[in-house]
Design an enzyme around this catalytic site. Structure first.
Site, PDB file in Angstrom:
ATOM      1  CG  ASN A 169      28.938  29.238  37.624  1.00  0.00           C
ATOM      2  OD1 ASN A 169      28.299  29.625  38.596  1.00  0.00           O
ATOM      3  ND2 ASN A 169      30.238  29.034  37.669  1.00  0.00           N
ATOM      4  CD  GLU A 264      33.274  30.538  44.590  1.00  0.00           C
ATOM      5  OE1 GLU A 264      33.865  30.827  43.521  1.00  0.00           O
ATOM      6  OE2 GLU A 264      32.333  29.744  44.676  1.00  0.00           O
ATOM      7  CB  CYS A 298      34.653  30.313  40.311  1.00  0.00           C
ATOM      8  SG  CYS A 298      33.904  29.122  41.383  1.00  0.00           S
TER       9      CYS A 298
END
Ligand code: G3H
Length: 496
Positions: A169, A264, A298
């Site tokens: 992304n 992450e 996210c």
């Protein structure tokens, strides 16, 4: 156009090369990996399918290059980073175009990602010069039983070879958020881009090549995760892994050796709305937070927890804004664009069907065409529905009505994720208490969750990650402390 102009040397025929030892190379495998355009669902680009042997060679080169780089003055490292940042920004259009074609990011946001990345690299250079230009000095007599006979000098030294794995992304921005700190701190890099986003990543790497970094310092390996994924992450030549992505990160962290990890891994960011909140502000932030890049962030708002007394009003306001979202191809700058893959769209559809069966209220009709899913707000979601807990990574947002603040906090903390969250209220005291109670890495008060500005600390608790990012924290994480202790024959006190 991708692979043309200054980027012509990164492509060979119709396959983009990988980057090692300062050169663009063809893999000896003779194989390539296809990148499917999420909008057309046809092959857009191809990249080299590198072999394990090529990974071994890259690791060796990265190790050698790092030794020389660690001896390069800080100001010189910073100078090269500034140069790379400028080249990156100069080529925002072709790199942005790759993002549009590979990950269906709206054209305007694609260009913004490249510009933000240039700024991030420049900031790394500035921050690194200051941060790494100083260490600490300790004296021994502050600890009981010691005279002042020892002087301890500490400095920060590089880790070695950093393996950087960014997600689809933000293939450019979340790559440079690892590359910038690693390089300024004196490390070398092996970058493994995501398949969707690999070509944008390769273009970005070429900007570093054009800036004139030494050979072997930055390397970019492309290929199938099944072939080189574990091989890379378990490679003995890797001294640090910085990964952003899904729960693959949990598997990586279990298999990695005794090296620093920065991970992450997504989130289920809750938006808690109190009775006194400015509901227009909340609605705008739910749209921005829940639906930008079609929810594929996210840090997207992934569940709204609203007090029952204001829920009807809020849902109406959000519904009105959802109706105004444009849906279509990224080239047209639509708000909602196709999600990254068919399997992703199928997963989202599974969550929607589950919510339907269990009685959620559909504020819009569910609509899908290929990978394109129309924005959908699901009201009256209950905890027994999958969408209450799982992250769709798509333009579908659940609303859970709560009877008390405690209920909202309880839902937020019952999640296995803990990335960010947000709370909307005009009462700063309540906001602070709720923020303290939320088990997440960051809480935003009166705004949607977001990672930036990129120098802010960024971290997830629980399954959302390990360690803290943000430029300063990443530079610190990619170094280790080295001490030298001077032992004096007799105590020495200042002016004594
Ligand atoms: O998708 C994960 C990113 O770290 C989110 O970044 O908040 O700037 O969209 P963002």
């Amino acid at each position: 156009m991708a692979g043309s102009g200054v980027f012509a040397e990164i492509i060979d025929g119709d396959v983009f090369n990988y980057y090692a030892d300062g050169e663009w190379k063809k893999s000896s495998s003779g194989k390539s990996v296809s990148i499917i355009n999420p909008t057309t669902r046809k092959v857009q680009y191809k990249v080299q399918a590198c072999t394990q042997e090529e990974v071994n060679k890259v690791m060796e080169m990265a190790k050698v290059a790092q030794k020389a780089w660690a001896k390069t003055p800080l100001w010189k490292r910073a100078e090269l980073l500034h140069k790379a940042a400028a080249i990156l920004k100069e080529h925002k259009a072709p790199i942005g175009e790759c993002l549009v074609k590979e990950i269906a990011k709206p054209a305007k946001d694609s260009v913004t990602e490249v510009v933000r990345s240039g700024d991030l690299v420049s900031y790394c250079a500035e921050e690194g010069v200051r941060l790494l230009g100083q260490g600490s000095f300790l004296v021994s007599d502050s600890f009981p039983g010691n005279e002042r006979t020892k002087y301890c000098l500490t400095s920060k030294v590089p880790l070695g070879v950093v393996l950087a794995i960014p997600p689809f992304n933000y293939p450019v921005n979340l790559a440079v958020s690892k590359i910038g700190p690693a390089l300024i701190a004196g490390n070398s890099l092996v970058l493994k881009p995501p398949t969707q986003g690999a070509v944008a990543c390769l273009h970005m790497v070429h900007c570093f090549h054009l800036a004139g970094f030494p050979k072997g310092l930055i390397n970019c390996i492309t290929g199938k995760g099944s072939e080189i994924g574990d091989f890379l992450t378990m490679h003995p030549g890797v001294n640090c892994i910085s990964f952003t992505g899904g729960d693959t990160g949990i598997a990586i962290s279990k298999k990695a050796g005794m090296i620093p990890l920065q991970m992450e891994l997504g989130g289920k960011d809750a938006c808690i709305v109190l009775e006194d909140a400015d509901l227009d502000l909340v609605a705008s932030n739910i749209i921005k937070g829940g639906f930008s890049y079609s929810g594929q962030r996210c840090t997207a708002v992934k569940v709204v927890l609203v007090m029952e007394s204001v829920a009807d009003t809020l849902v109406e306001k959000v519904k009105a804004k959802v109706a105004k979202l444009t849906v279509g191809p990224p080239e047209d700058n639509c708000d909602i664009t196709p999600v990254v893959s068919e399997s992703s769209a199928n997963f989202i559809e599974g969550l929607v069907n589950d919510a339907k069966q269990k009685g959620a209220t559909f504020c819009q009709e569910y609509k899908r065409d290929g990978n394109l899913i129309w924005p959908l707000l699901l009201d009256n979601v209950r905890p027994d529905m999958r969408i209450a807990w799982e992250e769709p990574f798509g333009p579908v947002l659940p609303v859970i009505r709560i009877g008390s603040i405690e209920e909202g906090i309880h839902h937020c903390n019952a999640s296995n994720f803990g990335l960010q969250g947000c709370v909307f209220t005009k009462d700063i005291n309540k906001a602070m208490l709720i923020s303290d109670a939320m088990e997440t890495g960051t809480v935003q008060i009166n705004s949607a969750p977001a990672r930036g500005p990129d120098h802010f600390p960024f971290q997830g608790l629980k399954d959302s990650g390990i360690g803290s990012q943000g430029i300063t924290n990443s530079i610190n994480m990619m170094t280790k402390v080295k001490s030298t202790v001077i032992n004096l024959p007799t105590p020495s006190y200042t002016m004594g």
